[in-house]
Design a protein around this motif. Sequence first.
Motif, mmCIF file in Angstrom:
data_model
loop_
_atom_site.group_PDB
_atom_site.id
_atom_site.type_symbol
_atom_site.label_atom_id
_atom_site.label_comp_id
_atom_site.label_asym_id
_atom_site.label_seq_id
_atom_site.Cartn_x
_atom_site.Cartn_y
_atom_site.Cartn_z
ATOM 1 N N THR A 68 0.833 -1.205 0.000
ATOM 2 C CA THR A 68 0.000 0.000 0.000
ATOM 3 C C THR A 68 0.866 1.252 0.000
ATOM 4 O OG1 THR A 68 -0.047 -0.076 2.389
ATOM 5 C CG2 THR A 68 -1.897 -1.100 1.239
ATOM 6 N N HIS A 69 2.157 1.064 0.250
ATOM 7 C CA HIS A 69 3.092 2.202 0.184
ATOM 8 C C HIS A 69 4.514 1.680 -0.071
ATOM 9 C CE1 HIS A 69 3.365 2.008 4.908
ATOM 10 N NE2 HIS A 69 3.613 0.852 4.340
ATOM 11 N N SER A 80 6.995 2.456 1.621
ATOM 12 C CA SER A 80 7.762 2.391 2.876
ATOM 13 C C SER A 80 8.273 0.968 3.115
ATOM 14 C CB SER A 80 6.900 2.837 4.050
ATOM 15 O OG SER A 80 6.362 4.123 3.807
ATOM 16 N N GLN A 127 11.948 0.510 2.502
ATOM 17 C CA GLN A 127 12.830 0.915 3.616
ATOM 18 C C GLN A 127 13.224 -0.304 4.435
ATOM 19 O OE1 GLN A 127 11.268 3.428 6.635
ATOM 20 N NE2 GLN A 127 10.512 5.022 5.259
ATOM 21 N N ARG A 135 -4.139 0.390 -3.562
ATOM 22 C CA ARG A 135 -5.113 0.509 -2.465
ATOM 23 C C ARG A 135 -6.507 0.218 -2.989
ATOM 24 N NH1 ARG A 135 -2.837 5.619 1.110
ATOM 25 N NH2 ARG A 135 -0.710 4.845 1.031
ATOM 26 N N GLN A 163 4.483 6.131 -5.736
ATOM 27 C CA GLN A 163 5.075 6.889 -4.630
ATOM 28 C C GLN A 163 6.591 6.928 -4.768
ATOM 29 O OE1 GLN A 163 3.873 5.023 -0.927
ATOM 30 N NE2 GLN A 163 2.088 6.368 -0.760
ATOM 31 N N GLU A 178 9.709 7.219 -1.944
ATOM 32 C CA GLU A 178 10.045 7.227 -0.529
ATOM 33 C C GLU A 178 11.518 7.598 -0.424
ATOM 34 O OE1 GLU A 178 7.705 5.854 1.533
ATOM 35 O OE2 GLU A 178 8.854 5.694 3.382
ATOM 36 N N PHE A 228 2.262 9.264 11.717
ATOM 37 C CA PHE A 228 2.460 8.013 10.969
ATOM 38 C C PHE A 228 3.047 7.022 11.963
ATOM 39 C CE2 PHE A 228 3.112 11.445 7.855
ATOM 40 C CZ PHE A 228 2.099 11.134 6.964
ATOM 41 N N PHE A 233 5.279 4.892 11.636
ATOM 42 C CA PHE A 233 6.711 4.586 11.469
ATOM 43 C C PHE A 233 7.633 5.776 11.688
ATOM 44 C CE2 PHE A 233 5.639 6.260 7.329
ATOM 45 C CZ PHE A 233 4.382 5.694 7.069
ATOM 46 N N THR A 234 7.064 6.956 12.009
ATOM 47 C CA THR A 234 7.912 8.112 12.289
ATOM 48 C C THR A 234 7.469 8.800 13.576
ATOM 49 O OG1 THR A 234 6.498 9.295 10.727
ATOM 50 C CG2 THR A 234 8.693 8.730 9.949
ATOM 51 N N GLY A 263 4.410 13.321 3.236
ATOM 52 C CA GLY A 263 4.486 13.000 4.647
ATOM 53 C C GLY A 263 5.941 12.719 5.001
ATOM 54 N N CYS A 264 6.318 12.990 6.254
ATOM 55 C CA CYS A 264 7.721 12.787 6.624
ATOM 56 C C CYS A 264 7.865 12.690 8.133
ATOM 57 C CB CYS A 264 8.577 13.920 6.087
ATOM 58 S SG CYS A 264 8.052 15.542 6.693
ATOM 59 N N GLY A 265 9.079 12.445 8.578
ATOM 60 C CA GLY A 265 9.322 12.412 10.017
ATOM 61 C C GLY A 265 10.632 11.726 10.337
ATOM 62 N N ALA A 269 12.645 9.963 7.217
ATOM 63 C CA ALA A 269 12.020 9.333 6.054
ATOM 64 C C ALA A 269 10.983 10.299 5.509
ATOM 65 C CB ALA A 269 11.355 8.022 6.449
ATOM 66 N N LEU A 270 10.718 10.172 4.229
ATOM 67 C CA LEU A 270 9.629 10.958 3.652
ATOM 68 C C LEU A 270 9.024 10.161 2.504
ATOM 69 C CD1 LEU A 270 10.656 12.660 0.750
ATOM 70 C CD2 LEU A 270 12.282 13.416 2.492
ATOM 71 N N GLY A 271 7.749 10.447 2.255
ATOM 72 C CA GLY A 271 7.083 9.718 1.183
ATOM 73 C C GLY A 271 6.107 10.628 0.462
HETATM 74 N N1 DAH Z 1 3.825 5.744 3.653
HETATM 75 C C1 DAH Z 1 3.044 6.944 3.766
HETATM 76 C C2 DAH Z 1 1.760 6.795 2.941
HETATM 77 O O1 DAH Z 1 1.681 5.951 2.112
HETATM 78 C C3 DAH Z 1 3.797 8.138 3.283
HETATM 79 C C4 DAH Z 1 4.907 8.484 4.203
HETATM 80 C C5 DAH Z 1 4.669 9.322 5.248
HETATM 81 C C6 DAH Z 1 6.155 7.944 4.047
HETATM 82 C C7 DAH Z 1 5.677 9.659 6.131
HETATM 83 C C8 DAH Z 1 7.183 8.276 4.905
HETATM 84 C C9 DAH Z 1 6.924 9.141 5.960
HETATM 85 O O2 DAH Z 1 8.430 7.801 4.794
HETATM 86 O O3 DAH Z 1 7.945 9.469 6.813
HETATM 87 O O4 DAH Z 1 0.838 7.529 3.161
#
Ligand code: DAH
Length: 339
Positions: free
Chosen positions: A165-166, A168, A171, A192, A206, A208, A246, A248-249, A280-282, A303-305
């Motif tokens: 679904t992403h 991530s 990673q 999705r 996406q 990432e 999120f 994971f962050t 999105g990030c963190g 990380a950011l996506g």
């Molecule tokens: N995986 C998230 C999504 O599909 C996007 C995302 C948000 C990725 C924050 C990241 C992150 O690496 O830090 O909505």
Amino acid sequence: MIAKIKQLLEEVEALKASSAEELEALRIKYLSKKGAINELMTDFRNVAPELKKEVGMKLNELKTKAQDKINALKEQFVNNDNGNDDLDLTRTAYPVKLGTRHPITLVRNEAIDIFNRLGFSIAEGPEIEDDWHVFSALNFAEDHPARDMQDTFFIEAHPDIVLRTHTSSVQVRVMEKMQPPIRIICPGRVYRNEAISYRAHCFFHQIEALYIDRDVSFTDLKQVLLLFAKEMFGSETKIRLRPSYFPFTEPSAEMDISCNICGGKGCPFCKYTGWVEILGCGMVDPNVLEASGIDSKVYTGYALGMGVERITNLKYQVKDLRLFSENDIRFLKEFEAAH
Ligand code: DAH
């Protein structure tokens, strides 16, 4: 009979043809069912028995010679002709029409280029994933709504197998295999279970990014985000970060950029706020580092996506997401100039 054979033999030896049609006419005249040679074969019945042997031999010789001659003419004729009648050397050469890159590819390549210049390298992973890489290793609780059937495509017989679904999940795959420093971007397709409409699709793309090392801080993340936004949307672009969540962050944020359509003044696209959300990030949650075998007391990371369709939409104002997957040539041709 012998005299007739002799005469035909002389004729056959002297045969000439200057076109395929002429040659065919000769073949019919001598070698077809109703041709001269077959006629003699029919007459052969009436030859006196004591002459049959001699006449038969001569007749066979005539037939073979005629066949050889026609074949030889055909070959010579084919060699001379070479099919070149169709080749018009005076015709002007047309340039071959080049295709265009898909807008999603254009934007993905641009994002990859920006991150490449910052030292990130590309990592890829499978689209058919397991629960561990998509959810569990990323700190999703057992009952997290993202695991819900409404969001995720499961395979009924194997509930552990999902369409990612992403991105991530990539990673996790990288962190499991290597120790920091890690600096990767993961472009890819995700899925999705959404009803298809102008603003949602069951698959999209996406990118990432992940950076893990000693002493990586939120400031590093902010620098990279600002640089990315300016490179992608122009040097006037401003960014703002809003606190978010999120699994994971921690802390997590969502990034808005100043609306690149109205320049931040307010327009229907940004709903008169002057800002549009792009990613999105963190800071990577220590649980995520530990789940993949990275010591969270030594290393930190960000990380950011982002959604590629979202960025493409902002850059090129594509109002209907479905256009990206319909492959309508008229739509794709609009991106000729963007190469
Ligand atoms: N995986 C998230 C999504 O599909 C996007 C995302 C948000 C990725 C924050 C990241 C992150 O690496 O830090 O909505």
